[in-house]
Write an enzyme that holds these catalytic residues in place. Structure first.
Site, PDB file in Angstrom:
ATOM      1  N   SER A 555       8.584  -1.330  -8.099  1.00 17.42           N
ATOM      2  CA  SER A 555       9.273  -0.112  -8.510  1.00 17.42           C
ATOM      3  C   SER A 555      10.607  -0.461  -9.129  1.00 17.42           C
ATOM      4  O   SER A 555      11.207  -1.506  -8.820  1.00 17.42           O
ATOM      5  CB  SER A 555       9.498   0.803  -7.301  1.00 17.42           C
ATOM      6  OG  SER A 555      10.352   1.887  -7.633  1.00 17.42           O
ATOM      7  N   TYR A 568      12.061   3.192   1.395  1.00 16.55           N
ATOM      8  CA  TYR A 568      11.192   2.950   0.240  1.00 16.55           C
ATOM      9  C   TYR A 568      11.744   1.827  -0.635  1.00 16.55           C
ATOM     10  O   TYR A 568      11.031   0.886  -1.004  1.00 16.55           O
ATOM     11  CB  TYR A 568      11.064   4.240  -0.565  1.00 16.55           C
ATOM     12  CG  TYR A 568      10.238   4.106  -1.824  1.00 16.55           C
ATOM     13  CD1 TYR A 568       8.851   4.103  -1.781  1.00 16.55           C
ATOM     14  CD2 TYR A 568      10.861   3.985  -3.069  1.00 16.55           C
ATOM     15  CE1 TYR A 568       8.092   3.982  -2.933  1.00 16.55           C
ATOM     16  CE2 TYR A 568      10.110   3.867  -4.236  1.00 16.55           C
ATOM     17  CZ  TYR A 568       8.726   3.860  -4.159  1.00 16.55           C
ATOM     18  OH  TYR A 568       7.990   3.740  -5.305  1.00 16.55           O
TER      19      TYR A 568
END
Length: 678
Positions: A555, A568
């Site tokens: 990500s 996350y």
């Protein structure tokens, strides 16, 4: 409007081809004769419609037929230069085509055009080939069928065989067909119904005779210690052996595999006669063109350890390659095509089952089906007589036939990911599904792993079905489920080449709101899950000796610090560093490890649909339905990022164009300057 003769031919072909007892996949051919108006002269013209080269009876359509003028086909008899030059007659068929001609005429076209019957079937039924390969097949043919079926000694398919069968029909008015020595059957009729009935009568009569008069144990007794292992044990052993077996089958060129532990295979492998019969090889040309002239048979009992089995298989592989090279050298002539590879296409493991190999899953599966046909043929021949296939010189003439070589050269160029096998986690939706679909479209076989089995199976069916994709249930936080998914992949497709760590979830919370359970859940799924998947896959990749690719869908957050997503972002940073660590460790095995850093992939995303989207929208003060547009406007390119964009990057990373790239992170975020790698 479809000609009535053509309609009947297609319907008959589809019925015959739908039953594997009648013929093997893509094997045999059917024809019909009739008339149409020649658009040039306005007069009726006699035509022969015959299944074209490479087609399959079960799925045949009108466009799969070659269409030839009968007057010109019959005229070829007068210019036939003799058996030494009969291969030239295949090219001559092109001068007999009517109109655009339809499909390319096959080598068996003469059999159909020259036989004086309106409808002709040439099939490869197991029962018929059993008679055709029996040592006393000619006597058995007379005994079983009387004067209704005539024996034809082995002759390679071609123009001369067509002439032979035409002469036999003319000389035997009571005959409805023939047994072709070493090969199959041919039947005919004045109507389509009569031809089909005659074909089925020959097949059923042969079946019934074998059942009524054959020995109860045609393969002899059971070899002690070679009996089938219990199902769970043989599946586990098959999965453990699969990487080594794929390395064996792929030394010359990469192959896709298929595994079966069907009873017919296990019973054959446990029998006393299995070693001798396997050594004799297959007989029907369709069989050995798919299976090679003979299989590689392990000579250890079923309970041999995996380690001992692997060691023995490697020795047997060397012996098999030397034996095949000898076969080639004994039979090759100066104008023979070059040897096409000396690895086995069929590998038999007593107590476990059969592995078959090919350029794609369908080819591998069909090769296995053909060897099952060969087992059935051997059983029937041994039940009544002695199995006596055509000799190796004749097999070589067909395997390295100039016409067969030409057919291979006409095959389309393989797609970029042909022969490659991928396992994608979290692939029932969003980014994972897009990657799986792109890989499949580029020629790969794909295992779609997801928590939701039903959705994974639905995605696999949508992408292409079991010869292209399978759906698996897998919780990546469980080492047992991860190993089961890897095992299922190698049993479905023979091995593994590409792994995509895509499974993920996210909880958007501030530091103070993030619980220990929140932290553990996200790290278990993405950091630990990626580790477990990569570890299980790396063992296969190393044993296969074919290199491979491991991809991490990380990500932008792995390098960018944003608010309210500490768990996350931290776990994505963990994944990003796994890429670097594994690239350094696995490079010596030819395994490339790379990552992709997406951002703002809203459409189709399971994470965003699961609540993450609403929470991120609240953080940025926009409506949830406008979140994609919001993310796009904050990028340098002002473009929304879609799952297909990530799939494009995944595809490129796995192609030969980036064969020298490992340890790379590719941003697919439309340009987020704060996430530029430094």
């Amino acid at each position: 409007m479809v000609n009535e003769a053509v309609r009947q031919l297609i319907e008959r072909s589809n019925r015959l081809g739908a039953d594997p007892r009648n013929t093997n996949y893509a094997g045999g051919n059917t024809s019909a004769k009739g008339t149409e108006i020649d658009p040039v002269t306005g007069e009726p013209v006699e035509l022969c419609w015959v299944k074209g080269s490479g087609g399959d009876l079960g799925t045949l359509k009108p466009e799969g037929l070659a269409v030839l003028r009968l007057d010109r086909m019959r005229a070829l008899v007068d210019v036939y230069p003799g058996i030494d030059r009969e291969d030239e007659m295949v090219a001559a068929f092109d001068y007999c085509l009517h109109g655009k001609g339809g499909a390319a005429p096959s080598i068996d076209t003469a059999m159909h055009g020259l036989v004086d019957a309106a409808h002709v079937d040439h099939l490869h039924p197991d029962s018929g080939i059993a008679i055709a390969t029996a040592a006393d097949g000619e006597a058995l043919t007379a005994q079983i069928f009387g004067d209704k079926v005539v024996w034809v000694p082995w002759r390679r398919p071609g123009f001369q065989l067509g002439l032979d069968i035409a002469a036999i029909k003319e000389a035997n008015p009571a005959a409805i067909g023939t047994i072709l020595g070493g090969h199959g059957i041919t039947a005919w009729g004045d109507t389509s119904e009569e031809a089909e009935a005659n074909s089925l009568w020959i097949i059923k009569t042969a079946e019934d005779h074998i059942a009524a008069h054959g020995k109860a144990d045609p393969f002899g007794g059971v070899r002690a210690g070679f009996e089938a292992l219990p199902e769970a044990e043989r599946k586990a052993k098959a999965a453990a052996l699969a990487p080594t077996l794929r390395a064996i089958a792929s030394q010359d060129r990469p192959m896709v595999g298929h595994f079966t532990d069907a009873d017919v295979v296990l019973e054959f492998l446990a029998s006393e006669k299995a070693p001798a019969l396997a050594e004799l090889g297959t007989s029907c040309p369709d069989h050995f063109l798919r299976t090679k002239v003979k299989p590689m048979l392990l000579d250890l009992p079923a309970d041999a350890s995996v380690e001992d089995t692997i060691a023995r298989l490697e020795t047997l592989h060397e012996e098999y390659r030397a034996d095949y090279a000898g076969y080639y050298e004994r039979n090759a002539t100066p104008d023979s095509p070059a040897i096409r590879g000396a690895d086995p296409l069929i590998i038999l493991i007593p107590g476990v089952g059969m592995f078959s190999y090919g350029a794609n899953k369908q080819t591998a599966r069909v090769a296995g089906e053909f060897y099952v046909n060969a087992i059935n043929v051997m059983r029937g021949a041994e039940a009544l007589s002695t199995y006596a296939p055509i000799d190796e010189a004749e097999k070589f003439r067909i395997e390295y036939w100039a016409l067969e070589e030409a057919k291979l050269q006409r095959m389309p160029k393989p797609k970029p990911l042909a022969t490659r096998i991928a396992l994608v986690t979290g692939a029932a939706s969003g980014i994972g599904k897009a990657i799986a679909a792109r890989f499949a479209a580029e020629g790969a076989c794909v295992a779609i792993a997801d928590l939701d089995l039903a959705k994974a199976q639905a995605a696999a069916a949508e992408i292409g079905g079991p010869d292209v994709a399978i759906g698996l249930q897998c919780d990546v936080t469980s080492a047992e489920q991860v190993q089961a998914a890897v095992d299922a992949t190698v049993l479905a497709f023979g091995g593994l080449d590409i792994v995509v760590n895509n499974a993920g979830l996210s909880l958007s919370k501030s530091l103070l709101e993030t619980t220990e359970a929140d932290w553990d859940l996200q790290h278990d799924v993405m950091a630990k899950g990626s580790f477990l998947v990569s570890r299980a896959a790396a063992k296969v990749l190393i044993e296969q000796k074919l290199g491979g690719d491991i991809l991490y869908i990380s990500s932008k957050n792995s390098v960018f610090a944003g608010p309210n997503n500490i768990a996350y972002s931290a776990t994505k940073a963990d994944q990003a560093h796994q890429v670097r660590l594994l690239a350094a460790e696995l490079g010596e095995h030819g395994v490339k490890v790379n990552g992709i850093n997406p951002d703002g992939v809203v459409r189709g995303s399971g994470i965003f649909a699961g609540g993450w989207g609403a929470k991120r929208a609240a953080v940025y003060g926009v409506a949830e339905e406008d979140l994609g547009k919001y993310y796009a406007q904050r990028t340098l390119l002002k473009r929304e990022v879609l799952p297909e964009n990530i799939a494009n990057a995944a595809f490129v990373l796995c192609t030969s164009d980036l064969s020298h790239t490992t340890g790379l992170h590719v941003p697919v975020d439309a340009g987020v300057a704060a996430a530029f790698l430094r």
